[in-house]
Scaffold this motif. Structure first.
Motif, PDB file in Angstrom:
ATOM      1  N   THR A 195    -131.538  15.951  64.298  1.00 18.47           N
ATOM      2  CA  THR A 195    -132.416  17.128  64.312  1.00 18.47           C
ATOM      3  C   THR A 195    -132.447  17.763  65.698  1.00 18.47           C
ATOM      4  O   THR A 195    -132.471  18.987  65.825  1.00 18.47           O
ATOM      5  N   GLN A 196    -132.444  16.949  66.727  1.00 15.33           N
ATOM      6  CA  GLN A 196    -132.432  17.495  68.100  1.00 15.33           C
ATOM      7  C   GLN A 196    -131.163  18.303  68.343  1.00 15.33           C
ATOM      8  O   GLN A 196    -131.186  19.356  68.982  1.00 15.33           O
ATOM      9  N   GLU A 197    -130.059  17.819  67.814  1.00 18.22           N
ATOM     10  CA  GLU A 197    -128.790  18.541  67.949  1.00 18.22           C
ATOM     11  C   GLU A 197    -128.832  19.837  67.151  1.00 18.22           C
ATOM     12  O   GLU A 197    -128.322  20.870  67.586  1.00 18.22           O
ATOM     13  N   HIS A 198    -129.413  19.763  65.968  1.00 21.17           N
ATOM     14  CA  HIS A 198    -129.584  20.949  65.124  1.00 21.17           C
ATOM     15  C   HIS A 198    -130.348  22.007  65.906  1.00 21.17           C
ATOM     16  O   HIS A 198    -129.946  23.175  65.959  1.00 21.17           O
ATOM     17  N   LEU A 199    -131.408  21.583  66.572  1.00 23.54           N
ATOM     18  CA  LEU A 199    -132.232  22.493  67.370  1.00 23.54           C
ATOM     19  C   LEU A 199    -131.428  23.105  68.512  1.00 23.54           C
ATOM     20  O   LEU A 199    -131.511  24.304  68.795  1.00 23.54           O
ATOM     21  N   SER A 227    -138.971  18.475  54.017  1.00 22.35           N
ATOM     22  CA  SER A 227    -138.918  19.451  55.106  1.00 22.35           C
ATOM     23  C   SER A 227    -139.824  20.643  54.800  1.00 22.35           C
ATOM     24  O   SER A 227    -140.078  21.467  55.651  1.00 22.35           O
ATOM     25  N   ARG A 228    -140.285  20.692  53.557  1.00 17.71           N
ATOM     26  CA  ARG A 228    -141.170  21.803  53.206  1.00 17.71           C
ATOM     27  C   ARG A 228    -142.504  21.241  52.759  1.00 17.71           C
ATOM     28  O   ARG A 228    -142.754  21.131  51.580  1.00 17.71           O
ATOM     29  N   LEU A 266    -137.623  19.671  61.854  1.00 19.52           N
ATOM     30  CA  LEU A 266    -138.497  19.026  62.857  1.00 19.52           C
ATOM     31  C   LEU A 266    -139.645  18.286  62.164  1.00 19.52           C
ATOM     32  O   LEU A 266    -139.987  17.158  62.525  1.00 19.52           O
ATOM     33  N   ASN A 267    -140.217  18.927  61.161  1.00 18.05           N
ATOM     34  CA  ASN A 267    -141.296  18.294  60.385  1.00 18.05           C
ATOM     35  C   ASN A 267    -140.786  17.046  59.689  1.00 18.05           C
ATOM     36  O   ASN A 267    -141.402  15.994  59.712  1.00 18.05           O
ATOM     37  N   LEU A 269    -140.883  14.952  64.307  1.00 18.67           N
ATOM     38  CA  LEU A 269    -140.934  15.350  65.732  1.00 18.67           C
ATOM     39  C   LEU A 269    -142.105  16.321  65.882  1.00 18.67           C
ATOM     40  O   LEU A 269    -141.919  17.524  66.101  1.00 18.67           O
ATOM     41  N   PHE A 270    -143.305  15.785  65.777  1.00 18.65           N
ATOM     42  CA  PHE A 270    -144.488  16.631  65.624  1.00 18.65           C
ATOM     43  C   PHE A 270    -144.823  17.446  66.873  1.00 18.65           C
ATOM     44  O   PHE A 270    -145.327  18.562  66.762  1.00 18.65           O
TER      45      PHE A 270
END
Lengths: 152, 312
Positions: free
Chosen positions: B105-109, B237-238, B133-134, B138-139
């Motif tokens: 997810t960090q890479e996605h960001l 994620s939703r 992120l949710n 990674l709040f």
């Protein structure tokens, strides 16, 4: 040869010339070879490490599990890879599978195009790589039940 | 024996040189797009079809580590064209939709930020990253993202009350704080040693609502399940805290909680809803899957009778 020129020539009286036909066929063969290389390069299972991982998945919906246990073991043990991807495998494990199921399994390795050959006895006789096993780089040895791939 | 290359047999093609059909075949074969490569679609398609959710995530993480990440990091992000970057983001979106993986997810960001800086990002890209992120919990970054991009009307993130003295092996769940709006409390989940019923449902799932309504209309069954069941929602994620709160208000006896990490429940192979899992010591002994129009009351009650020796 220029693609457009080839198309035009295909429909001109010149297309009846053996040299032009040979050029067209050679171009065609090159393009097919390129597609095959790209498919193998983009395949899900490209190496022994990949195989070790994916053969461990138990889910029935994963294509490798279409094979029964014994066939799966035989097939997995027969697979060989090099840096380009799959080089050889035992195709007799697919004798009891449909062409569609064979296609699904072989698509994991980017060689799904061989499924039609495996299940067509005429093509099987004509194909020049059936009945050979890749034993080392660029070397195919006669071996019943095996296919030697171009990546060998 | 020298190299044998694979070729589609050409001898048959050479026959019938003057045939019109042969010329047409060549024509169509030559003009088809032989140079097109749709990267990753084939591999991801195969992985997406894996039904076991945990194996699917493992396969996606393996694919990321062995194939995707080495390929995309072979070039500086800034040098990717718009089309290439969007294809990369599309692959990230699929992976982070299924996998709760903070590293990915960090890479996605990271790739999203480049897309955004070049003004190529669309609203959906923002929503997908926010969801990722949710999903991967990674709040703090969820809060930052929400504050940074107010123009996209992203759902307000809940306040998460962390657990003090957390044990690394603890299975965590998130419960709605009854006293503070939009707040989730982190709790530890423990499997009972005796038989219990875990109900995997979802507040937005029509069939889950139907099950809750049917059960709520049966007082003895409601009383029983209030004592012997836990209602859980799969991490998504939703997530909608308001929808979650509405469910708990409407069905207080079946108040549900969020699973923090799907991997903590390896015995649940598929996150379809609703499913009533009968557990004994962390092992599934029975399941009632789905809730069609006619319901599954008889099946549910028969398993309750079998495992709890209670007739309802």
């Amino acid at each position: 040869m220029n693609k457009l020129l080839l198309i035009l020539l295909a429909f001109s009286p010149l297309s009846f010339s053996k040299n032009v036909i040979d050029d067209v066929i050679n171009y065609f063969d090159e393009q097919i070879s390129m597609i095959q290389d790209l498919r193998q390069k983009n395949a899900l299972i490209k190496s022994q490490t990949d195989l070790d991982f994916y053969s461990g998945l138990q889910d029935k919906s994963f294509p490798l599990n279409i094979l029964d246990n014994d066939s799966k073991i035989t097939f997995v043990e027969s697979l060989r890879f090099n840096e380009k991807g799959i080089t050889t495998f035992d195709y007799t494990v697919f004798n009891n599978l449909s062409t569609d199921d064979t296609y699904k399994v072989l698509s994991l390795f980017g060689v799904e195009h061989t499924s039609k050959i495996i299940h067509n006895s005429k093509l099987l006789r004509e194909a020049d790589h059936i009945g050979y096993e890749c034993i080392r780089r660029a070397t195919c040895k006669k071996s019943t039940g095996f296919i030697c791939m171009s990546a060998c | 024996m020298t190299t044998k290359t694979f070729n589609i047999p050409t001898t048959s093609l050479k026959k019938g040189l003057s045939s019109i059909m042969y010329k047409f075949l060549l024509f169509f074969l030559i003009i088809t797009n032989v140079n097109a490569v749709t990267q990753y679609e084939n591999e991801l398609g195969i992985i997406e079809n894996i039904e076991n959710a945990h194996e699917q995530v493992r396969a996606l993480e393996y694919f990321y580590k062995k194939t995707f990440q080495p390929q995309i990091s072979s070039q500086k992000i800034e040098l990717y064209t718009e089309k290439q970057l969007k294809n990369i983001i599309k692959t990230f979106q699929l992976i982070t939709f299924y996998a709760q993986n903070q590293e990915i997810t960090q890479e996605h960001l990271k790739y999203f930020e480049v897309l955004r800086q070049k003004k190529w990002a669309e609203t959906k890209d923002y929503e997908d990253v926010f969801g990722a992120l949710n999903h991967s919990r990674l709040f703090q970054q969820v809060e930052l993202f929400y504050t940074k991009y107010p123009q996209f009307n992203l759902p307000k993130p809940p306040v998460i009350q962390a657990l003090k003295n957390k044990n690394p092996n603890d299975i965590l769940i998130l419960a709605l704080d009854q006293n503070h709006k939009n707040t989730l409390i982190t709790e530890v989940f423990k499997f009972s040693e005796s038989v219990e019923i875990l109900v995997v449902s979802r507040s937005g799932c029509h069939f889950s609502q139907r099950a809750a309504n049917d059960i709520a209309a049966d007082e003895p069954l409601t009383r029983f399940l209030k004592e012997h069941s836990k209602w859980l929602m799969h991490p998504s994620s939703r997530w909608s805290i308001s929808s979650f709160a509405d469910w708990n208000k409407k069905y207080p006896h079946f108040a549900t909680k969020y699973i923090y990490r799907a991997k903590d429940f390896p015995m649940i192979k598929s996150w379809e809803t609703p499913v009533f899992y009968f557990f004994k010591n962390g092992v599934i002994v029975e399941q009632v899957i789905g809730w069609p129009k006619e319901g599954r009351m008889q099946e549910l009650k028969s398993y309750i009778k079998k495992h709890f020796s209670v007739s309802l």
